[in-house]
Write a protein that holds these residues in place. Sequence first.
Motif, short mmCIF file in Angstrom:
data_model
loop_
_atom_site.label_atom_id
_atom_site.label_comp_id
_atom_site.label_asym_id
_atom_site.label_seq_id
_atom_site.Cartn_x
_atom_site.Cartn_y
_atom_site.Cartn_z
N TYR A 346 0.83 -1.21 0.00
CA TYR A 346 0.00 0.00 0.00
C TYR A 346 0.86 1.26 0.00
O TYR A 346 0.50 2.27 -0.61
CB TYR A 346 -0.96 0.03 1.18
N ALA A 347 2.02 1.18 0.65
CA ALA A 347 2.92 2.33 0.68
C ALA A 347 3.34 2.75 -0.73
O ALA A 347 3.57 3.94 -0.99
CB ALA A 347 4.15 2.01 1.53
N LYS A 348 3.41 1.78 -1.66
CA LYS A 348 3.75 2.11 -3.05
C LYS A 348 2.64 2.91 -3.72
O LYS A 348 2.89 3.68 -4.65
CB LYS A 348 4.02 0.84 -3.84
N TYR A 349 1.41 2.70 -3.27
CA TYR A 349 0.27 3.38 -3.90
C TYR A 349 0.09 4.80 -3.39
O TYR A 349 -0.50 5.66 -4.09
CB TYR A 349 -1.03 2.61 -3.62
N ILE A 350 0.55 5.08 -2.19
CA ILE A 350 0.37 6.41 -1.61
C ILE A 350 1.06 7.46 -2.47
O ILE A 350 2.20 7.29 -2.90
CB ILE A 350 0.92 6.45 -0.17
N GLY A 351 0.33 8.54 -2.75
CA GLY A 351 0.89 9.60 -3.58
C GLY A 351 -0.20 10.32 -4.35
O GLY A 351 -1.40 10.15 -4.08
N THR A 352 0.20 11.12 -5.32
CA THR A 352 -0.73 11.95 -6.09
C THR A 352 -0.81 11.45 -7.53
O THR A 352 0.21 11.23 -8.18
CB THR A 352 -0.27 13.42 -6.08
N TYR A 353 -2.04 11.31 -8.00
CA TYR A 353 -2.30 10.87 -9.37
C TYR A 353 -3.08 11.97 -10.09
O TYR A 353 -4.03 12.53 -9.53
CB TYR A 353 -3.12 9.58 -9.37
N GLU A 354 -2.69 12.26 -11.33
CA GLU A 354 -3.34 13.35 -12.05
C GLU A 354 -3.61 12.96 -13.50
O GLU A 354 -2.86 12.19 -14.11
CB GLU A 354 -2.48 14.62 -12.02
N GLY A 355 -4.70 13.52 -14.03
CA GLY A 355 -5.06 13.31 -15.43
C GLY A 355 -6.42 13.88 -15.72
O GLY A 355 -7.29 13.93 -14.84
N PHE A 356 -6.66 14.33 -16.96
CA PHE A 356 -7.95 14.86 -17.40
C PHE A 356 -8.42 16.06 -16.57
O PHE A 356 -9.62 16.32 -16.46
CB PHE A 356 -9.04 13.76 -17.34
N GLY A 357 -7.48 16.76 -15.94
CA GLY A 357 -7.87 17.88 -15.10
C GLY A 357 -8.35 17.45 -13.73
O GLY A 357 -8.90 18.26 -12.97
N CYS A 358 -8.15 16.18 -13.40
CA CYS A 358 -8.59 15.64 -12.11
C CYS A 358 -7.38 15.18 -11.30
O CYS A 358 -6.29 15.00 -11.83
CB CYS A 358 -9.55 14.47 -12.33
N GLN A 359 -7.62 14.98 -10.02
CA GLN A 359 -6.54 14.58 -9.13
C GLN A 359 -7.07 13.64 -8.05
O GLN A 359 -8.17 13.84 -7.50
CB GLN A 359 -5.91 15.81 -8.47
N ALA A 360 -6.29 12.61 -7.75
CA ALA A 360 -6.59 11.72 -6.63
C ALA A 360 -5.34 11.63 -5.77
O ALA A 360 -4.27 11.28 -6.27
CB ALA A 360 -7.01 10.34 -7.11
N VAL A 361 -5.48 11.97 -4.49
CA VAL A 361 -4.35 11.88 -3.55
C VAL A 361 -4.61 10.70 -2.63
O VAL A 361 -5.53 10.72 -1.79
CB VAL A 361 -4.19 13.18 -2.74
#
Length: 417
Positions: A346-361
Amino acid sequence: MTVLMQSLDEYLSEYENKWPLSGTILVAQHGEVIFKKAYGYANIEHLVPNKVDTKFRIWSLTKSFTAMAIMMLHEQKLLDFDDRIRMYLPETAHLEDITIAHLLTHTSGLQNYTALPEYNKTLSKLRMTKQDVLALFINKPLTSAPGNAFEYSNSGYFLLGMLIEHITGVTFETYIQDNILTPLGMTNTGIDTNKTVIRNMSSSYHSTWEDFIQCEHMNMSSSFSAGAMYSTVDDLYKWDQALYGETLVSKATMKLAFTSNNFNYGFGWFLDEHCNRRRVHHGGAYRGCRSQMHRYPDDGVTVIALTNYDFVPILKLTESVATIFFGEDVHISDRPAAYPLDDDIYAKYIGTYEGFGCQAVVERNGDQLYFIWNAEEAIPYYPISETKFHHTWYDWECEFKYDKDGNISFLGMKKVK
């Protein structure tokens, strides 16, 4: 209550007991409504329940009406499907090879303006002129040569609306109202312009943690002929029935709409099979409301489902209802068991994802796993495998994916930090 009605009612009631459900569902065969029922709330703040005549934004189901308007103009000999769009719209003079048929079938190669980061982040909330919207895509390089690939494009259907206005000299809203909605008696359907109060209109909801929140404001000016309509299940059933007759266009022209190209799409409709039966269908989804209209023309069966909860899996429900109607068993998923995910994974997944003007932290607080969507909504979830997670409250799962180089993506977005 017939055995079939009882089976449908029991399935949906059981689903409602296990998972959040809101909206209206209609099932019909050979001109007779077999099942029709409303669930949940049209407005949670005032505890207004949904009724069978509650209105919902139908988003991309609008495309079926836009395509019909084009077919009507074709029958009036005001256009041909193989016409180059540059014949009608000066702004497209440089797009020499794109035809009206390419726009209808999502094979134009035009970039989809609603997938642009700046649109999702800010522009969708603003009132935009047609020229404002055109500027987002009209001069961008094509993603493929016209006719070579299917790429779902709101840009193409936006141009079709402009073409309708250019040829007829009236607004898209006026043309649809006068030539389709009024003749069919669809009195609870229209174009949402944000400029009038629409009675019996549902409010749109998403969630944060395990509670409801209102969806972000959407200015419908940029949706236009690609997705600005609203309707009810009864009105959409009138629409369904009209597609069997010749009230609007001849059966020969209607057949063209339901003739598949190489990409299983006709004129404003997806074309495939479900339960080994020919299916004609379309749906729409954005900012809370979701719609699905599934037609099985060889069986005379129609299933229509509308919701105002963004997280209701309306496509799955619509297909499940059809499956029950055709005599097959459907089982409602129980909440999946938690998977003992290693902390290091799970530690590998933690972080910021961006695309299409959207963001998931993606974050973690003790035993609580969650991600923050667009800095506004907290989505709590738990692992059900090494890569898959399920929401703690509603019927939805997501997945982290690795590419061949080991890079991680989430919800189609790349990890940026």
